[in-house]
Design a protein around this motif. Sequence first.
Motif, PDB file in Angstrom:
ATOM      1  N   ALA A   1       0.823  -1.216   0.000  1.00  0.00           N
ATOM      2  CA  ALA A   1       0.000   0.000   0.000  1.00  0.00           C
ATOM      3  C   ALA A   1       0.857   1.265   0.000  1.00  0.00           C
ATOM      4  CB  ALA A   1      -0.931  -0.006   1.211  1.00  0.00           C
ATOM      5  N   GLU A   2       1.935   1.247   0.742  1.00  0.00           N
ATOM      6  CA  GLU A   2       2.788   2.438   0.824  1.00  0.00           C
ATOM      7  C   GLU A   2       3.433   2.742  -0.531  1.00  0.00           C
ATOM      8  OE1 GLU A   2       6.709   4.064   3.329  1.00  0.00           O
ATOM      9  OE2 GLU A   2       5.631   2.254   3.969  1.00  0.00           O
TER      10      GLU A   2
ATOM     11  N   PHE B   1       2.332   1.800  -3.462  1.00  0.00           N
ATOM     12  CA  PHE B   1       1.274   2.189  -4.394  1.00  0.00           C
ATOM     13  C   PHE B   1       0.896   3.650  -4.203  1.00  0.00           C
ATOM     14  CE2 PHE B   1      -3.297   2.475  -5.542  1.00  0.00           C
ATOM     15  CZ  PHE B   1      -3.173   2.219  -6.891  1.00  0.00           C
ATOM     16  N   ASP B   2       0.724   4.063  -2.945  1.00  0.00           N
ATOM     17  CA  ASP B   2       0.406   5.461  -2.666  1.00  0.00           C
ATOM     18  C   ASP B   2       1.462   6.392  -3.249  1.00  0.00           C
ATOM     19  OD1 ASP B   2      -1.749   4.505  -1.286  1.00  0.00           O
ATOM     20  OD2 ASP B   2      -1.303   5.543   0.590  1.00  0.00           O
ATOM     21  N   ALA B   3       2.731   6.020  -3.067  1.00  0.00           N
ATOM     22  CA  ALA B   3       3.826   6.863  -3.550  1.00  0.00           C
ATOM     23  C   ALA B   3       3.802   6.984  -5.067  1.00  0.00           C
ATOM     24  CB  ALA B   3       5.169   6.300  -3.079  1.00  0.00           C
ATOM     25  N   GLU B   4       3.537   5.872  -5.757  1.00  0.00           N
ATOM     26  CA  GLU B   4       3.515   5.927  -7.215  1.00  0.00           C
ATOM     27  C   GLU B   4       2.291   6.681  -7.733  1.00  0.00           C
ATOM     28  OE1 GLU B   4       5.467   2.738  -9.483  1.00  0.00           O
ATOM     29  OE2 GLU B   4       3.555   2.541 -10.566  1.00  0.00           O
ATOM     30  N   CYS B   5       1.151   6.547  -7.055  1.00  0.00           N
ATOM     31  CA  CYS B   5      -0.020   7.350  -7.425  1.00  0.00           C
ATOM     32  C   CYS B   5       0.273   8.832  -7.250  1.00  0.00           C
ATOM     33  CB  CYS B   5      -1.223   6.957  -6.583  1.00  0.00           C
ATOM     34  SG  CYS B   5      -2.024   5.413  -7.058  1.00  0.00           S
ATOM     35  N   MET B   6       0.892   9.181  -6.131  1.00  0.00           N
ATOM     36  CA  MET B   6       1.217  10.583  -5.887  1.00  0.00           C
ATOM     37  C   MET B   6       2.165  11.109  -6.956  1.00  0.00           C
ATOM     38  SD  MET B   6       0.556  13.124  -3.932  1.00  0.00           S
ATOM     39  CE  MET B   6      -0.157  12.327  -2.477  1.00  0.00           C
ATOM     40  N   GLN B   7       3.136  10.295  -7.330  1.00  0.00           N
ATOM     41  CA  GLN B   7       4.060  10.702  -8.391  1.00  0.00           C
ATOM     42  C   GLN B   7       3.304  10.940  -9.693  1.00  0.00           C
ATOM     43  OE1 GLN B   7       6.383   7.695 -10.462  1.00  0.00           O
ATOM     44  NE2 GLN B   7       8.256   8.858 -10.037  1.00  0.00           N
ATOM     45  N   GLY B   8       2.420  10.019 -10.049  1.00  0.00           N
ATOM     46  CA  GLY B   8       1.646  10.171 -11.272  1.00  0.00           C
ATOM     47  C   GLY B   8       0.772  11.412 -11.251  1.00  0.00           C
TER      48      GLY B   8
ATOM     49  N   ILE C   1      -4.849  -3.225 -10.797  1.00  0.00           N
ATOM     50  CA  ILE C   1      -5.011  -4.649 -11.062  1.00  0.00           C
ATOM     51  C   ILE C   1      -5.743  -5.380  -9.951  1.00  0.00           C
ATOM     52  CG2 ILE C   1      -3.034  -4.835 -12.604  1.00  0.00           C
ATOM     53  CD1 ILE C   1      -1.385  -5.831 -10.211  1.00  0.00           C
ATOM     54  N   HIS C   2      -6.104  -4.663  -8.868  1.00  0.00           N
ATOM     55  CA  HIS C   2      -6.773  -5.318  -7.747  1.00  0.00           C
ATOM     56  C   HIS C   2      -7.703  -4.313  -7.067  1.00  0.00           C
ATOM     57  CE1 HIS C   2      -7.413  -7.549  -4.011  1.00  0.00           C
ATOM     58  NE2 HIS C   2      -6.931  -8.614  -4.634  1.00  0.00           N
ATOM     59  N   PRO C   3      -8.889  -4.779  -6.629  1.00  0.00           N
ATOM     60  CA  PRO C   3      -9.821  -3.859  -5.964  1.00  0.00           C
ATOM     61  C   PRO C   3      -9.250  -3.161  -4.741  1.00  0.00           C
ATOM     62  CG  PRO C   3     -10.975  -5.858  -6.615  1.00  0.00           C
ATOM     63  CD  PRO C   3      -9.504  -6.099  -6.885  1.00  0.00           C
ATOM     64  N   LYS C   4      -8.274  -3.758  -4.069  1.00  0.00           N
ATOM     65  CA  LYS C   4      -7.731  -3.118  -2.872  1.00  0.00           C
ATOM     66  C   LYS C   4      -6.953  -1.840  -3.214  1.00  0.00           C
ATOM     67  CE  LYS C   4      -5.423  -6.583  -1.286  1.00  0.00           C
ATOM     68  NZ  LYS C   4      -4.553  -7.418  -0.399  1.00  0.00           N
ATOM     69  N   GLN C   5      -6.682  -1.607  -4.504  1.00  0.00           N
ATOM     70  CA  GLN C   5      -5.994  -0.385  -4.911  1.00  0.00           C
ATOM     71  C   GLN C   5      -6.959   0.764  -5.227  1.00  0.00           C
ATOM     72  OE1 GLN C   5      -3.821  -2.146  -8.260  1.00  0.00           O
ATOM     73  NE2 GLN C   5      -1.920  -2.081  -7.086  1.00  0.00           N
ATOM     74  N   ILE C   6      -8.256   0.487  -5.215  1.00  0.00           N
ATOM     75  CA  ILE C   6      -9.238   1.479  -5.658  1.00  0.00           C
ATOM     76  C   ILE C   6      -9.258   2.714  -4.764  1.00  0.00           C
ATOM     77  CG2 ILE C   6     -11.706   1.923  -5.963  1.00  0.00           C
ATOM     78  CD1 ILE C   6     -12.013  -1.026  -6.800  1.00  0.00           C
ATOM     79  N   GLU C   7      -9.372   2.516  -3.465  1.00  0.00           N
ATOM     80  CA  GLU C   7      -9.564   3.643  -2.548  1.00  0.00           C
ATOM     81  C   GLU C   7      -8.432   4.649  -2.641  1.00  0.00           C
ATOM     82  OE1 GLU C   7      -8.984   6.215   0.681  1.00  0.00           O
ATOM     83  OE2 GLU C   7      -7.711   4.433   0.418  1.00  0.00           O
ATOM     84  N   ALA C   8      -7.190   4.152  -2.640  1.00  0.00           N
ATOM     85  CA  ALA C   8      -6.042   5.063  -2.661  1.00  0.00           C
ATOM     86  C   ALA C   8      -5.967   5.833  -3.974  1.00  0.00           C
ATOM     87  CB  ALA C   8      -4.750   4.280  -2.430  1.00  0.00           C
ATOM     88  N   ALA C   9      -6.187   5.154  -5.094  1.00  0.00           N
ATOM     89  CA  ALA C   9      -6.118   5.838  -6.386  1.00  0.00           C
ATOM     90  C   ALA C   9      -7.220   6.875  -6.506  1.00  0.00           C
ATOM     91  CB  ALA C   9      -6.215   4.820  -7.523  1.00  0.00           C
ATOM     92  N   ASN C  10      -8.431   6.540  -6.074  1.00  0.00           N
ATOM     93  CA  ASN C  10      -9.511   7.519  -6.105  1.00  0.00           C
ATOM     94  C   ASN C  10      -9.179   8.743  -5.261  1.00  0.00           C
ATOM     95  OD1 ASN C  10     -11.353   6.330  -7.857  1.00  0.00           O
ATOM     96  ND2 ASN C  10     -12.445   5.227  -6.241  1.00  0.00           N
ATOM     97  N   ARG C  11      -8.637   8.494  -4.097  1.00  0.00           N
ATOM     98  CA  ARG C  11      -8.323   9.598  -3.183  1.00  0.00           C
ATOM     99  C   ARG C  11      -7.216  10.484  -3.723  1.00  0.00           C
ATOM    100  NH1 ARG C  11      -4.418   8.840   0.306  1.00  0.00           N
ATOM    101  NH2 ARG C  11      -4.852   6.580   0.413  1.00  0.00           N
ATOM    102  N   ILE C  12      -6.140   9.874  -4.191  1.00  0.00           N
ATOM    103  CA  ILE C  12      -4.966  10.650  -4.597  1.00  0.00           C
ATOM    104  C   ILE C  12      -5.207  11.418  -5.889  1.00  0.00           C
ATOM    105  CG2 ILE C  12      -2.561  10.435  -5.363  1.00  0.00           C
ATOM    106  CD1 ILE C  12      -2.331   8.107  -3.301  1.00  0.00           C
ATOM    107  N   PHE C  13      -5.998  10.851  -6.793  1.00  0.00           N
ATOM    108  CA  PHE C  13      -6.259  11.535  -8.062  1.00  0.00           C
ATOM    109  C   PHE C  13      -7.504  12.431  -8.006  1.00  0.00           C
ATOM    110  CE2 PHE C  13      -3.330   8.300  -9.585  1.00  0.00           C
ATOM    111  CZ  PHE C  13      -2.552   9.030 -10.475  1.00  0.00           C
ATOM    112  N   SER C  14      -8.085  12.601  -6.815  1.00  0.00           N
ATOM    113  CA  SER C  14      -9.203  13.528  -6.639  1.00  0.00           C
ATOM    114  C   SER C  14      -8.681  14.854  -6.100  1.00  0.00           C
ATOM    115  CB  SER C  14     -10.228  12.970  -5.641  1.00  0.00           C
ATOM    116  OG  SER C  14     -10.841  11.807  -6.131  1.00  0.00           O
ATOM    117  N   PRO C  15      -9.272  15.968  -6.504  1.00  0.00           N
ATOM    118  CA  PRO C  15      -8.884  17.253  -5.919  1.00  0.00           C
ATOM    119  C   PRO C  15      -9.217  17.259  -4.424  1.00  0.00           C
ATOM    120  CG  PRO C  15     -10.254  17.569  -7.890  1.00  0.00           C
ATOM    121  CD  PRO C  15     -10.326  16.117  -7.526  1.00  0.00           C
TER     122      PRO C  15
END
Length: 295
Positions: free
Chosen positions: A203-204, A206-213, A224-238
């Motif tokens: 998770a850590e 993944f969060d870092a790579e989402c933030m970088q993106g 690739i997995h539902p457990k990644q949904i929450e973090a990606a939604n949060r980080i890519f949301s204003p």
Amino acid sequence: MTFRPRRTALYMPGSNARALEKARNLNVDVLLLDLEDSVALDNKDMARQQVVDAVKAGGFGYREVVVRINGLDTAWGEADLDAVARVQPDAVLVPKVDCAEDVYAVGRRLNDAGADQALKIWAMMETPGGMLRAAEITASTQEFNGRRLSCLVMGTNDLAKETRAAMLPGRAPMMPWLMTCLAAARAYDLDIIDGVYNQFNDAEGFDAECMQGAQMGMDGKTIIHPKQIEAANRIFSPSSEEIESCREIIEAFDAPENQSKNVMTINGNMVERLHADMARRVVEIAQAIAKQDEQ
């Protein structure tokens, strides 16, 4: 212009009927129904039929439905594309796009099949040729058979395989290609979605790579997995703070007394009118996300 959130794009194997059913209730912006890499060779025809049936059945709500086909140079690609043209999801994701002609070829076949222009083309950017010709690929939007192109998807795993670049934390070897594709996408007003993070239990990382993106300017993340949904939604949301700041900028430039101004000082910062345009996009994305959350 209407902006559509593409924070999370989840790959779902077309051969997994249970996953396709579950997809209707997942909190993702995009469902990538896959006929390519995640499907074994002897399951290709079965997967195609299951995806066709799922798209026909509908029930995906606000989620954007995109089908990744096999390449047209494979034994399954043409049948995949013909099936997609019949059922008309939101888009077809074309693997290993190497040049503009790859976009044109798909566009011509969709046109010949009578597919509505609302059926868009998304291009997987995952080959060395694609990196060298990224601008040519996105420029295809200027030609008749390329006008369906609306989004790029980074295929970092295949890119690493083809270039022999190491997949390292921070992605330094990938950075020139990621930014090249991002610039090519923005030059023609296309969206671009970042590549996958393979260690779905990390998770850590993944969060870092989402933030970088997100900091790079990517619109979202393929997952690739539902457990990644929450973090990606949060980080890519204003964030709420970003939305509030954007609204303040918009209000300032929209005020009658400021109509002739191109530069102002707001909260101690120099702000140009172009920042108001950027702010409008953030607010529209936030409104679209809020609307989805109500469904």
